[in-house]
Motif scaffolding. Structure first.
Motif, PDB file in Angstrom:
ATOM      1  N   GLU A   1      34.984  44.484  45.493  1.00  0.00           N
ATOM      2  CA  GLU A   1      35.794  45.517  46.142  1.00  0.00           C
ATOM      3  C   GLU A   1      37.233  45.047  46.353  1.00  0.00           C
ATOM      4  O   GLU A   1      38.187  45.764  46.028  1.00  0.00           O
ATOM      5  CB  GLU A   1      35.181  45.876  47.498  1.00  0.00           C
ATOM      6  N   ILE A   2      37.383  43.855  46.876  1.00  0.00           N
ATOM      7  CA  ILE A   2      38.712  43.345  47.220  1.00  0.00           C
ATOM      8  C   ILE A   2      39.558  43.070  45.988  1.00  0.00           C
ATOM      9  O   ILE A   2      40.723  43.463  45.915  1.00  0.00           O
ATOM     10  CB  ILE A   2      38.589  42.070  48.087  1.00  0.00           C
ATOM     11  N   THR A   3      38.985  42.405  44.995  1.00  0.00           N
ATOM     12  CA  THR A   3      39.768  42.060  43.801  1.00  0.00           C
ATOM     13  C   THR A   3      40.092  43.297  42.982  1.00  0.00           C
ATOM     14  O   THR A   3      41.149  43.371  42.362  1.00  0.00           O
ATOM     15  CB  THR A   3      39.029  41.026  42.923  1.00  0.00           C
ATOM     16  N   SER A   4      39.199  44.268  42.984  1.00  0.00           N
ATOM     17  CA  SER A   4      39.463  45.507  42.256  1.00  0.00           C
ATOM     18  C   SER A   4      40.674  46.215  42.853  1.00  0.00           C
ATOM     19  O   SER A   4      41.569  46.663  42.130  1.00  0.00           O
ATOM     20  CB  SER A   4      38.242  46.419  42.314  1.00  0.00           C
ATOM     21  N   ASN A   5      40.708  46.290  44.159  1.00  0.00           N
ATOM     22  CA  ASN A   5      41.839  46.925  44.839  1.00  0.00           C
ATOM     23  C   ASN A   5      43.129  46.152  44.604  1.00  0.00           C
ATOM     24  O   ASN A   5      44.198  46.726  44.409  1.00  0.00           O
ATOM     25  CB  ASN A   5      41.572  47.022  46.346  1.00  0.00           C
ATOM     26  N   TYR A   6      43.023  44.821  44.593  1.00  0.00           N
ATOM     27  CA  TYR A   6      44.216  43.985  44.394  1.00  0.00           C
ATOM     28  C   TYR A   6      44.779  44.174  42.991  1.00  0.00           C
ATOM     29  O   TYR A   6      45.981  44.318  42.794  1.00  0.00           O
ATOM     30  CB  TYR A   6      43.861  42.513  44.616  1.00  0.00           C
TER      31      TYR A   6
ATOM     32  N   GLN B   1      46.614  43.113  32.626  1.00  0.00           N
ATOM     33  CA  GLN B   1      45.424  42.378  33.058  1.00  0.00           C
ATOM     34  C   GLN B   1      44.550  42.008  31.862  1.00  0.00           C
ATOM     35  O   GLN B   1      44.074  40.877  31.743  1.00  0.00           O
ATOM     36  CB  GLN B   1      44.618  43.218  34.038  1.00  0.00           C
ATOM     37  N   ARG B   2      44.335  42.969  30.981  1.00  0.00           N
ATOM     38  CA  ARG B   2      43.457  42.724  29.841  1.00  0.00           C
ATOM     39  C   ARG B   2      44.049  41.693  28.892  1.00  0.00           C
ATOM     40  O   ARG B   2      43.362  40.804  28.402  1.00  0.00           O
ATOM     41  CB  ARG B   2      43.185  44.035  29.097  1.00  0.00           C
ATOM     42  N   ILE B   3      45.336  41.805  28.612  1.00  0.00           N
ATOM     43  CA  ILE B   3      45.980  40.891  27.664  1.00  0.00           C
ATOM     44  C   ILE B   3      46.000  39.459  28.198  1.00  0.00           C
ATOM     45  O   ILE B   3      45.715  38.492  27.474  1.00  0.00           O
ATOM     46  CB  ILE B   3      47.414  41.362  27.348  1.00  0.00           C
ATOM     47  N   LEU B   4      46.358  39.305  29.447  1.00  0.00           N
ATOM     48  CA  LEU B   4      46.502  37.967  30.027  1.00  0.00           C
ATOM     49  C   LEU B   4      45.201  37.433  30.637  1.00  0.00           C
ATOM     50  O   LEU B   4      45.151  36.298  31.088  1.00  0.00           O
ATOM     51  CB  LEU B   4      47.599  37.979  31.098  1.00  0.00           C
ATOM     52  N   GLY B   5      44.182  38.233  30.636  1.00  0.00           N
ATOM     53  CA  GLY B   5      42.905  37.794  31.195  1.00  0.00           C
ATOM     54  C   GLY B   5      42.957  37.592  32.700  1.00  0.00           C
ATOM     55  O   GLY B   5      42.372  36.656  33.228  1.00  0.00           O
ATOM     56  N   LEU B   6      43.682  38.462  33.400  1.00  0.00           N
ATOM     57  CA  LEU B   6      43.886  38.285  34.832  1.00  0.00           C
ATOM     58  C   LEU B   6      42.876  39.034  35.686  1.00  0.00           C
ATOM     59  O   LEU B   6      42.951  39.002  36.897  1.00  0.00           O
ATOM     60  CB  LEU B   6      45.309  38.728  35.203  1.00  0.00           C
ATOM     61  N   THR B   7      41.953  39.727  35.063  1.00  0.00           N
ATOM     62  CA  THR B   7      40.960  40.461  35.843  1.00  0.00           C
ATOM     63  C   THR B   7      39.876  39.508  36.345  1.00  0.00           C
ATOM     64  O   THR B   7      39.570  38.502  35.718  1.00  0.00           O
ATOM     65  CB  THR B   7      40.302  41.559  34.992  1.00  0.00           C
ATOM     66  N   TYR B   8      39.301  39.867  37.482  1.00  0.00           N
ATOM     67  CA  TYR B   8      38.199  39.082  38.042  1.00  0.00           C
ATOM     68  C   TYR B   8      36.910  39.862  37.828  1.00  0.00           C
ATOM     69  O   TYR B   8      36.768  40.973  38.327  1.00  0.00           O
ATOM     70  CB  TYR B   8      38.414  38.833  39.532  1.00  0.00           C
TER      71      TYR B   8
END
Length: 233
Positions: free
Chosen positions: A93-98, A108-115
């Motif tokens: 929940e928290i990381t999605s909102n962030y 996010q997808r290109i740099l692999g920054l998603t959690y």
């Protein structure tokens, strides 16, 4: 985080020292964990097991060993599954909102920054236990030799520190019985603790709970083949 040389320990130590801070996106989770479970979280670390993207994991680094104990299942001696799931859900929940708030999805997808929170494995460590090992093992050998010289006891064979403890070896089993819980043993407790405090940066060792272990050279020779590796195995 198992050894003092681990990068996770070193990064967490900087947070404890006030040199750095927990990652911004993990601050809300750390606060939530502290409030919900009445603990103190020093750091939160995200990575992938064996660098496999389908195996995300989250390390919750608590400050105290007693705090880590709150996340253990007393019946199985494993981590409490219910609490693991609760934290994994909150992490998602928290990381999605962030991520939605701070970075466009294509970046996010290109740099692999998603959690990734799906199948997230949550585990717990504590900083105190490793810091105590570092403090004890930081005592220079020359100071141990000097301590033994000051004690000036011909019945004392060796002083050996390992991990977060120390063992004073008498020569024989009979001498071991003589000194166990004696007034001399209490003095040794105090002498070693005084030496240890010079290296205990965070004050985790407490005098009332510190105990010098006693053993004998006779036991070391007869049951461990005079081998330190076997003794501490």
């Amino acid at each position: 985080m198992i050894f003092t040389s681990d990068k996770d320990y070193k990064s967490t130590k900087k947070i404890k020292q006030g040199v750095s801070k927990i990652k911004e996106e993990f601050e809300p989770l750390a606060k939530w964990i502290d409030q919900k479970y009445d603990v103190k979280t020093l750091n939160v670390l995200f990575d992938y097991m064996d660098n496999i993207k389908s195996h995300p994991r989250l390390q919750v680094c608590l400050e105290y060993a007693s705090d880590k104990g709150k996340f253990m299942d007393n019946r199985t001696y494993n981590f409490d599954v219910r609490k693991q799931k609760e934290i994994a859900k909150k992490f998602g929940e928290i990381t999605s909102n962030y991520e939605l708030k701070n970075k466009p999805s294509w970046i996010q997808r290109i740099l692999g920054l998603t959690y990734k929170s799906k199948n997230l494995y949550v585990y717990f460590t504590d900083f105190e236990s490793i810091a105590k090992i570092e403090a004890n093992e930081s005592i220079p050998d020359k100071e141990i030799i000097q301590l033994k010289s000051r004690l000036n006891n011909q019945e004392l064979w060796e002083i050996d520190k390992k991990f977060d403890g120390v063992t004073f070896f008498l020569f024989t089993d009979e001498l071991l019985k003589k000194y166990q819980d004696s007034e001399t043993h209490k003095i040794w407790n105090g002498q070693y603790f005084h030496l240890l405090t010079n290296y205990d940066e965070f004050g985790y060792f407490k005098k009332d709970y510190f105990y010098v272990h006693l053993d004998s050279k006779e036991n070391f020779d007869n049951n461990y083949e005079s081998n330190w590796f076997y003794y501490y195995k």
